[in-house]
Design an enzyme around this catalytic site. Structure first.
Site, PDB file in Angstrom:
ATOM      1  N   ASP A  62      -4.465 -52.401 -17.137  1.00 28.87           N
ATOM      2  CA  ASP A  62      -4.523 -51.099 -16.464  1.00 28.87           C
ATOM      3  C   ASP A  62      -5.858 -50.406 -16.739  1.00 28.87           C
ATOM      4  OD1 ASP A  62      -4.149 -48.550 -15.426  1.00 28.87           O
ATOM      5  OD2 ASP A  62      -2.249 -48.197 -16.456  1.00 28.87           O
ATOM      6  N   THR A  65      -8.466 -49.316 -23.779  1.00 29.44           N
ATOM      7  CA  THR A  65      -8.885 -50.688 -24.071  1.00 29.44           C
ATOM      8  C   THR A  65      -9.353 -51.386 -22.802  1.00 29.44           C
ATOM      9  OG1 THR A  65      -7.298 -50.767 -25.890  1.00 29.44           O
ATOM     10  CG2 THR A  65      -8.203 -52.870 -25.157  1.00 29.44           C
ATOM     11  N   CYS A  66      -8.643 -51.200 -21.707  1.00 32.85           N
ATOM     12  CA  CYS A  66      -9.014 -51.842 -20.432  1.00 32.85           C
ATOM     13  C   CYS A  66     -10.326 -51.280 -19.905  1.00 32.85           C
ATOM     14  CB  CYS A  66      -7.904 -51.659 -19.401  1.00 32.85           C
ATOM     15  SG  CYS A  66      -6.345 -52.430 -19.900  1.00 32.85           S
ATOM     16  N   ALA A  67     -10.498 -49.976 -20.012  1.00 30.67           N
ATOM     17  CA  ALA A  67     -11.751 -49.363 -19.576  1.00 30.67           C
ATOM     18  C   ALA A  67     -12.902 -49.867 -20.437  1.00 30.67           C
ATOM     19  CB  ALA A  67     -11.645 -47.841 -19.649  1.00 30.67           C
ATOM     20  N   THR A  95     -13.786 -53.470 -19.442  1.00 26.01           N
ATOM     21  CA  THR A  95     -14.522 -53.492 -18.181  1.00 26.01           C
ATOM     22  C   THR A  95     -15.923 -52.930 -18.364  1.00 26.01           C
ATOM     23  OG1 THR A  95     -12.385 -53.273 -17.074  1.00 26.01           O
ATOM     24  CG2 THR A  95     -14.341 -52.920 -15.733  1.00 26.01           C
TER      25      THR A  95
END
Length: 167
Positions: free
Chosen positions: A53, A58-60, A63
């Protein structure tokens, strides 16, 4: 395959491709809803970065990290893949200089094909694959605890090694 999210165990729909396997083909859509196929990158080193997500820290960070590092790689393309909507991905990217391809897996076909789909929470497991210019998996990491970051340096090292093979 078992993964956890903040300690809670989840099961993916299958096994992810292994090192030595040819990466399964896929078609996803980019931020302009244009179809993108894995075959579009034949002849280039590819990092497939998947995450649950884009709206979580963590995902941001994952990315962002691959986006920043992609600028230093000459013959490597980074494809960042999640089940987020186009609007969610566009919002995340709105104030950034994007060097990666943000792709959305609307129907979860990529996640299912790659054995990364977690039906219980309708998410894509966190993983990183590096593909050589023929599309063969040369590096694979499926992050067991999805709240943790992948090993960026190992993935980038594998991509750099493949880039060196191109020269």
């Amino acid at each position: 395959m078992d993964v956890t999210l903040k300690g809670e165990k989840f099961q993916t729909n299958g096994e992810a491709p292994q090192v030595g396997d040819m990466a399964p083909s896929f078609t996803l859509k980019d931020l302009n809803d244009k179809p993108v196929e894995l075959s579009d990158y034949k002849g280039e080193v590819v990092i497939l970065s998947t995450f649950p997500d884009i709206e979580t820290s963590t995902c941001a960070r994952q990315t962002d990290t691959f986006n920043d590092k992609a600028k230093d790689l000459k013959n490597t393309r980074v494809l960042s893949i999640s089940a987020n909507t186009t609007d969610q991905q566009k919002e995340w990217a709105s104030d950034k200089e994007i060097a990666t391809e943000l792709l959305h897996d609307d129907d979860r076909s990529f996640a299912k094909t790659y054995g990364l789909y977690i039906e219980d929470i309708d998410k894509v497991a966190r993983a990183v694959f590096v593909l050589n210019r023929e599309g063969q998996v040369v590096y694979r990491e499926v992050v067991k605890e999805m709240a943790e970051d992948p090993n960026y340096e190992e993935a980038l090292s594998a991509a750099r090694h493949e880039e060196a093979e191109l020269n």
